[in-house]
Scaffold this motif. Structure first.
Motif, PDB file in Angstrom:
ATOM      1  N   ARG A 133      54.259  10.300  42.866  1.00 36.63           N
ATOM      2  CA  ARG A 133      54.088   9.465  43.735  1.00 36.63           C
ATOM      3  C   ARG A 133      52.553   9.174  44.067  1.00 36.63           C
ATOM      4  O   ARG A 133      52.152   8.108  44.170  1.00 36.63           O
ATOM      5  N   SER A 134      52.044  10.231  44.225  1.00 32.75           N
ATOM      6  CA  SER A 134      50.356  10.110  44.410  1.00 32.75           C
ATOM      7  C   SER A 134      49.700   9.461  43.068  1.00 32.75           C
ATOM      8  O   SER A 134      48.930   8.618  43.496  1.00 32.75           O
ATOM      9  N   CYS A 191      50.008   5.993  43.449  1.00 34.28           N
ATOM     10  CA  CYS A 191      48.988   5.360  44.150  1.00 34.28           C
ATOM     11  C   CYS A 191      47.600   5.340  43.675  1.00 34.28           C
ATOM     12  O   CYS A 191      46.891   4.294  43.870  1.00 34.28           O
ATOM     13  N   TYR A 194      47.180   2.293  41.349  1.00 39.08           N
ATOM     14  CA  TYR A 194      47.032   0.991  41.856  1.00 39.08           C
ATOM     15  C   TYR A 194      45.646   0.669  42.509  1.00 39.08           C
ATOM     16  O   TYR A 194      45.085  -0.242  42.373  1.00 39.08           O
ATOM     17  N   GLN A 195      45.054   1.942  43.081  1.00 46.77           N
ATOM     18  CA  GLN A 195      43.803   1.842  43.519  1.00 46.77           C
ATOM     19  C   GLN A 195      42.892   1.513  42.539  1.00 46.77           C
ATOM     20  O   GLN A 195      41.933   0.691  42.412  1.00 46.77           O
ATOM     21  N   PHE A 220      48.162   2.042  48.304  1.00 49.41           N
ATOM     22  CA  PHE A 220      49.431   2.476  48.598  1.00 49.41           C
ATOM     23  C   PHE A 220      49.288   3.964  49.082  1.00 49.41           C
ATOM     24  O   PHE A 220      48.430   4.522  48.468  1.00 49.41           O
ATOM     25  N   SER A 221      50.188   4.137  50.175  1.00 54.04           N
ATOM     26  CA  SER A 221      50.254   5.833  50.436  1.00 54.04           C
ATOM     27  C   SER A 221      51.585   6.387  49.633  1.00 54.04           C
ATOM     28  O   SER A 221      52.484   5.627  49.478  1.00 54.04           O
ATOM     29  N   VAL A 272      55.991   4.685  48.088  1.00 52.09           N
ATOM     30  CA  VAL A 272      56.424   4.794  46.733  1.00 52.09           C
ATOM     31  C   VAL A 272      57.830   5.424  46.498  1.00 52.09           C
ATOM     32  O   VAL A 272      57.974   6.633  47.247  1.00 52.09           O
ATOM     33  N   CYS A 304      57.083  -0.157  45.130  1.00 52.26           N
ATOM     34  CA  CYS A 304      56.040   0.273  46.262  1.00 52.26           C
ATOM     35  C   CYS A 304      56.138  -0.884  47.296  1.00 52.26           C
ATOM     36  O   CYS A 304      56.047  -2.090  46.907  1.00 52.26           O
TER      37      CYS A 304
END
Ligand code: PMP
Ligand code: GLU
Length: 395
Positions: A74-75, A78, A81-82, A89-90, A94, A251
């Motif tokens: 999940r991290s 994120c 996407y960054q 997103f945090s 997600v 997300c």
């Protein structure tokens, strides 16, 4: 005889998976099929991804993970996407699921039900409408045409919104048409959405498979206000040739993701632990495999477009994304081909398979009668041989 539920009785099997199964059956009987049915890359999953899965098994990562997916994956999503879109997103925004298909189902299950309307521009990916119907909500179709490159206009969207509308399902690059909305076109749709009360499911599973220098847009990144209204869906199936691993994600706003996680925790539990480790390696690892496969798809796109355009009574929009060519066959309706009278896209595709062993998917289940879909996620030899066979079939 056991009585089926109303829901199950109303659902059709997935037309794409059914077409894929037909080819498998014929192959088992020893027939060579030019198979353009299933939308799945023909490349093997890259080696470093497979190795990560093997390591995961050896390290004992073979147990349940958290129901919504591992914290690591999940991290990583994120960070991705960054990095790619500048969209923050945090991890609690997600949810990892068993493929993007499962993510889409979870979104619908958590968001809509009887009495609600869901806007689906046509042509659409076959499963959208049946999934909406499974929830008891009503799909509202917005027809788009070849002339408009199968892209819904802001005006069409505005007209389709009613007080009952809850959600718009957007898919760019699109399955089955292969067309991609530009950033400006999506901004115009975003403005209509923000004037209204509706949410958006943006299915971006083909975002890395774009051609001619076209850029994919991450819809939620277009306007800050879209954050509260948008669910972004994607996965590793198409980008990394990982269809069988079954990892996708959604997300979106935390309360919706939580509700979707509840649905998932009761229905299926966590996604496969080994596949999650593999997906992590895919996302965090060397990305050169993505560009290599993308380039191969672009070359095949050129070939398919050139050859299909030459067929008599066939027209198509040049695909700029995904790996599908969606071509018009309606001029052949009323003819007898391969010994069969062709009345619609279903009879056309059945006759092509029976008489020429060319397996393509009819347009009807995509909400576009008069068309057929050819997946070009297959070798050049198959494409050349298959389109030649199709040309003989049309003679
Ligand atoms: N969305 C679209 C538009 C697709 O074509 C597919 C293809 N399977 C999916 C979602 C789901 O992909 P998967 O479940 O393999 O992640
Ligand atoms: N999305 C692919 C297709 O359209 C895979 C099959 C499916 O899940 O429908 O062919």
């Amino acid at each position: 005889m056991m009585q089926l539920s109303t829901m199950a009785a109303s659902i059709k099997p997935s037309a794409t998976l059914a077409a894929g199964a037909k080819a498998m059956q014929l192959r088992a009987e020893g027939v060579h099929v030019f198979d353009f049915s299933l939308g799945e890359p023909d490349f093997p999953t890259p080696e470093h991804i497979c190795q990560a899965a093997i390591r995961a098994m050896q390290q004992g990562k073979t147990r349940y993970t958290p129901a919504g997916g591992t914290a690591e994956l999940r991290s990583a999503i994120c960070r991705m996407y960054q990095r790619i879109h500048g969209v923050p997103f945090s991890p609690d925004q997600v949810l990892i699921s068993n493929g993007a298909k499962h993510s889409i189902f979870n979104v619908l299950a958590a968001l809509v039900g009887p009495g609600d309307e869901v806007i689906i521009p046509t042509p659409y990916w076959v499963s959208y409408s049946d999934m909406v119907e499974m929830t008891g909500a009503r799909p509202v179709f917005v027809p788009t045409t070849e002339d408009q490159q199968f892209k819904m206009t802001p005006e069409q969207l505005r007209r389709a919104i009613t007080p009952r509308t809850r959600l718009l399902m957007l898919n760019s690059p699109s399955n089955p048409t292969g067309t991609t909305y530009s950033r400006e076109e999506l901004e115009a749709l975003a403005d209509v959405i923000l004037e209204s009360h509706i949410a958006v499911l943006s299915d971006e599973i083909y975002e890395h498979l774009v051609y001619d220098g076209v850029k994919s847009t991450c819809f939620v990144g277009l306007r800050p206000e879209l954050k509260e209204r948008t669910i972004t869906v994607s996965g590793v199936s198409k980008t990394y040739a990982m269809t069988g691993w079954r990892i996708g994600w959604a997300c979106g706003p935390v309360p919706l993701i939580k509700a979707m996680a509840n649905v998932q925790s009761q229905a299926t539990g966590c996604p496969n632990s080994i596949s999650q480790a593999a997906a992590l390696a895919a996302i965090e690892g060397d990305q050169s495999c993505v560009e290599k496969m993308r380039r191969a798809f672009e070359e095949r796109r050129d070939l398919v477009y050139e050859r299909l355009s030459r067929l008599p009574g066939v027209s198509l929009v040049k695909p700029t994304g995904a790996f599908y060519a969606f071509f018009r066959i309606a001029d052949h309706f009323g003819r007898t081909l391969g010994g069969r009278r062709i009345t619609d896209s279903v009879t056309f595709c059945e006759a092509a398979l029976e008489s020429s062993h060319v397996n393509i998917v009819p347009g009807a289940p995509f909400g576009a009668e008069g068309y057929a879909r050819m997946s070009f996620a297959t070798s050049r030899e198959e494409i050349e041989g298959g389109i030649e066979a199709l040309a003989r079939f049309l003679e």
